[in-house]
Design a protein around this motif. Structure first.
Motif, PDB file in Angstrom:
ATOM      1  N   UNK A 238     -18.425  13.576  50.695  1.00 44.10           N
ATOM      2  CA  UNK A 238     -19.215  12.459  51.196  1.00 44.10           C
ATOM      3  C   UNK A 238     -18.705  11.129  50.619  1.00 44.10           C
ATOM      4  N   UNK A 239     -18.536  10.116  51.463  1.00 40.02           N
ATOM      5  CA  UNK A 239     -18.107   8.809  50.971  1.00 40.02           C
ATOM      6  C   UNK A 239     -19.265   8.041  50.344  1.00 40.02           C
ATOM      7  N   UNK A 240     -18.941   7.000  49.628  1.00 43.09           N
ATOM      8  CA  UNK A 240     -19.949   6.103  49.053  1.00 43.09           C
ATOM      9  C   UNK A 240     -19.800   4.764  49.763  1.00 43.09           C
ATOM     10  N   UNK A 241     -20.176   4.745  51.006  1.00 46.03           N
ATOM     11  CA  UNK A 241     -19.962   3.593  51.876  1.00 46.03           C
ATOM     12  C   UNK A 241     -21.316   3.027  52.287  1.00 46.03           C
ATOM     13  N   UNK A 242     -21.503   1.718  52.233  1.00 54.70           N
ATOM     14  CA  UNK A 242     -22.775   1.159  52.689  1.00 54.70           C
ATOM     15  C   UNK A 242     -22.947   1.391  54.188  1.00 54.70           C
TER      16      UNK A 242
ATOM     17  N   UNK B 137     -21.769  20.515  60.828  1.00 60.16           N
ATOM     18  CA  UNK B 137     -20.988  21.007  61.962  1.00 60.16           C
ATOM     19  C   UNK B 137     -20.252  22.293  61.614  1.00 60.16           C
ATOM     20  N   UNK B 138     -20.140  22.578  60.321  1.00 57.22           N
ATOM     21  CA  UNK B 138     -19.639  23.865  59.857  1.00 57.22           C
ATOM     22  C   UNK B 138     -20.131  24.056  58.427  1.00 57.22           C
ATOM     23  N   UNK B 139     -19.627  25.067  57.743  1.00 56.04           N
ATOM     24  CA  UNK B 139     -20.145  25.399  56.417  1.00 56.04           C
ATOM     25  C   UNK B 139     -19.767  24.385  55.352  1.00 56.04           C
ATOM     26  N   UNK B 140     -18.801  23.507  55.628  1.00 56.01           N
ATOM     27  CA  UNK B 140     -18.314  22.585  54.595  1.00 56.01           C
ATOM     28  C   UNK B 140     -18.467  21.114  54.956  1.00 56.01           C
ATOM     29  N   UNK B 141     -18.854  20.799  56.174  1.00 56.80           N
ATOM     30  CA  UNK B 141     -18.799  19.415  56.627  1.00 56.80           C
ATOM     31  C   UNK B 141     -20.129  18.942  57.185  1.00 56.80           C
TER      32      UNK B 141
ATOM     33  N   UNK C  19     -35.233   0.234  70.318  1.00 60.14           N
ATOM     34  CA  UNK C  19     -36.524  -0.289  70.716  1.00 60.14           C
ATOM     35  C   UNK C  19     -36.846  -0.053  72.177  1.00 60.14           C
ATOM     36  N   UNK C  20     -35.826   0.257  72.987  1.00 60.13           N
ATOM     37  CA  UNK C  20     -36.064   0.524  74.409  1.00 60.13           C
ATOM     38  C   UNK C  20     -35.868   1.992  74.753  1.00 60.13           C
ATOM     39  N   UNK C  21     -35.158   2.732  73.870  1.00 54.00           N
ATOM     40  CA  UNK C  21     -34.888   4.143  74.090  1.00 54.00           C
ATOM     41  C   UNK C  21     -34.402   4.735  72.771  1.00 54.00           C
ATOM     42  N   UNK C  22     -34.435   6.053  72.599  1.00 50.31           N
ATOM     43  CA  UNK C  22     -33.857   6.626  71.383  1.00 50.31           C
ATOM     44  C   UNK C  22     -32.339   6.376  71.364  1.00 50.31           C
ATOM     45  N   UNK C  23     -31.828   5.912  70.227  1.00 45.17           N
ATOM     46  CA  UNK C  23     -30.398   5.612  70.110  1.00 45.17           C
ATOM     47  C   UNK C  23     -29.847   6.298  68.870  1.00 45.17           C
ATOM     48  N   UNK C  24     -28.688   6.921  69.018  1.00 43.62           N
ATOM     49  CA  UNK C  24     -28.009   7.601  67.912  1.00 43.62           C
ATOM     50  C   UNK C  24     -26.548   7.179  67.921  1.00 43.62           C
ATOM     51  N   UNK C  25     -26.018   6.798  66.759  1.00 45.46           N
ATOM     52  CA  UNK C  25     -24.599   6.468  66.608  1.00 45.46           C
ATOM     53  C   UNK C  25     -24.007   7.398  65.563  1.00 45.46           C
ATOM     54  N   UNK C  26     -23.146   8.304  65.996  1.00 44.93           N
ATOM     55  CA  UNK C  26     -22.526   9.266  65.089  1.00 44.93           C
ATOM     56  C   UNK C  26     -21.276   8.689  64.445  1.00 44.93           C
ATOM     57  N   UNK C  27     -21.070   9.013  63.175  1.00 43.52           N
ATOM     58  CA  UNK C  27     -19.761   8.863  62.549  1.00 43.52           C
ATOM     59  C   UNK C  27     -19.081  10.223  62.627  1.00 43.52           C
TER      60      UNK C  27
ATOM     61  N   UNK D 123     -19.505   7.266  57.336  1.00 42.20           N
ATOM     62  CA  UNK D 123     -20.321   7.866  56.282  1.00 42.20           C
ATOM     63  C   UNK D 123     -20.381   9.389  56.386  1.00 42.20           C
ATOM     64  N   UNK D 124     -19.616   9.963  57.309  1.00 39.80           N
ATOM     65  CA  UNK D 124     -19.549  11.419  57.396  1.00 39.80           C
ATOM     66  C   UNK D 124     -18.556  11.971  56.383  1.00 39.80           C
ATOM     67  N   UNK D 125     -18.641  13.287  56.143  1.00 39.54           N
ATOM     68  CA  UNK D 125     -17.717  13.931  55.214  1.00 39.54           C
ATOM     69  C   UNK D 125     -16.280  13.795  55.709  1.00 39.54           C
ATOM     70  N   UNK D 126     -15.362  13.781  54.756  1.00 38.49           N
ATOM     71  CA  UNK D 126     -13.936  13.616  55.077  1.00 38.49           C
ATOM     72  C   UNK D 126     -13.137  14.769  54.468  1.00 38.49           C
ATOM     73  N   UNK D 127     -13.339  15.971  54.951  1.00 42.07           N
ATOM     74  CA  UNK D 127     -12.643  17.113  54.354  1.00 42.07           C
ATOM     75  C   UNK D 127     -11.153  17.096  54.672  1.00 42.07           C
ATOM     76  N   UNK D 128     -10.389  17.736  53.825  1.00 40.57           N
ATOM     77  CA  UNK D 128      -8.970  17.936  54.114  1.00 40.57           C
ATOM     78  C   UNK D 128      -8.868  19.186  54.977  1.00 40.57           C
ATOM     79  N   UNK D 129      -8.855  18.975  56.278  1.00 40.80           N
ATOM     80  CA  UNK D 129      -8.929  20.085  57.214  1.00 40.80           C
ATOM     81  C   UNK D 129      -7.974  19.836  58.364  1.00 40.80           C
ATOM     82  N   UNK D 130      -7.944  20.751  59.317  1.00 44.42           N
ATOM     83  CA  UNK D 130      -7.058  20.616  60.456  1.00 44.42           C
ATOM     84  C   UNK D 130      -7.691  19.768  61.548  1.00 44.42           C
ATOM     85  N   UNK D 131      -7.521  18.470  61.471  1.00 48.27           N
ATOM     86  CA  UNK D 131      -8.061  17.582  62.493  1.00 48.27           C
ATOM     87  C   UNK D 131      -7.235  17.736  63.774  1.00 48.27           C
ATOM     88  N   UNK D 132      -7.909  18.058  64.862  1.00 48.99           N
ATOM     89  CA  UNK D 132      -7.251  18.268  66.143  1.00 48.99           C
ATOM     90  C   UNK D 132      -8.196  17.861  67.253  1.00 48.99           C
TER      91      UNK D 132
END
Length: 304
Positions: free
Chosen positions: A17-21, A33-37, A76-84, A90-99
């Motif tokens: 996990x990062x320490x990002x504001x 999303x998996x057992x480590x992330x 305020x007008x609808x449910x809104x979600x912004x994923x990292x 601010x999401x985990x940054x594992x050393x994994x096979x990014x594809x």
């Protein structure tokens, strides 16, 4: 599994996990999303309206900050979600096979974890391909898709698998990978590439936050995967976009890194797709031309 955290402070014991504001002043949710992330997202609940999911681009320093104007406008007008996405923000940054397959599966898992009706999704740049992959390969349920300056619509195909594998081998060497990323994450470099995505000058707050994201532990792993070109899909219209059946909209203009020569082909052969030019812009119209972007979105959703 979903958990809610304070929007003012990120409390997570994950080693990745990062320490990002926070990029957005909102509650922060977390989904495994998996057992480590753990992937985290900004959320604004609303008792009515169809959920809206925002997904940032993929490059050396992306985050939900890219989508903040959209979040602020529709909260305020609808449910809104912004994923990292995993590896960024601010999401985990594992050393994994990014594809491409990894990101498609991650997006499917993240969106499927949300409650409520199938959402409208807005994706930026290369992430548009990942959302299409999540729909086609993983059965992701959504009401509509908006692709802002999407990749995969130009005449040129990305380099083949051999190039990607060779680049991965080079970048996997700690000294080489770290050296390359240390150049990319300098403020002049971040400013240079963000300026290319604007007709004018990139906003300082966007540059400032992008620089901060590059200073997080393990920030280089997903960014270097992007540089191998292995995240891009060959023949994206045939393999991905053309197989999306929900109503879909392309917002585009003149992107210095992306071509749209095959956009007419997509529109001619797949009637669920439409397009709107938001001009003058170069890839991030929600920051540079917000009102025109909001109008295009509202017109598209209003016609569904």
């Amino acid at each position: 599994m979903i958990s809610l955290l304070s929007g003012d402070l990120i409390l997570n014991k994950s080693p990745n996990a990062p320490t990002l504001p926070p990029a957005i002043d909102a509650d922060i949710g977390s989904v495994a999303i998996n057992s480590t992330t753990q992937c985290r997202y900004y959320r604004e609940d609303n008792p009515s309206g169809r959920p809206l999911v925002l997904l940032h681009s993929i490059n050396a320093a992306p985050s939900s900050m890219e989508m903040r104007p959209l979040f602020e406008h529709y909260r305020g007008t609808r449910p809104v979600v912004a994923f990292d996405l995993p590896g960024f923000g601010i999401s985990d940054r594992p050393q994994t096979g990014y594809s491409a397959e990894f990101f498609g599966a991650a997006i499917s898992a993240m969106v499927d974890s949300l409650d409520g009706d199938p959402p409208d999704i807005i994706a930026l740049s290369l992430t548009s391909e990942f959302v299409a992959r999540a729909i086609v390969d993983h059965g992701l349920r959504c009401h509509s898709l908006v692709a802002i300056s999407p990749t995969g619509l130009g005449e040129r195909n990305p380099p083949g698998d051999k190039f990607g594998e060779n680049a991965k081998r080079v970048f996997s060497k700690a000294l080489i990978g770290s050296s390359i990323y240390s150049v990319l994450r300098t403020r002049p470099s971040v400013r240079f590439f963000l300026n290319k995505a604007f007709v004018g000058r990139a906003p300082d707050e966007l540059v400032d936050y992008a620089v901060k994201t590059t200073r997080q532990p393990n920030a280089r792993f997903a960014a270097l995967a992007f540089l191998t070109f292995s995240l891009f899909s060959r023949q994206a219209i045939e393999a991905l976009y053309g197989r999306v059946e929900v109503p879909a909209l392309v917002l585009f203009d003149e992107d210095p890194n992306i071509g749209f020569e095959r956009l007419p082909e997509l529109l001619d052969h797949h009637k669920n797709w439409s397009a709107k030019r938001v001009s003058p812009s170069r890839g991030i119209p929600q920051w540079e031309l917000p009102e025109a972007t909001f109008e295009a979105l509202d017109t598209f959703w209003g016609a569904l």
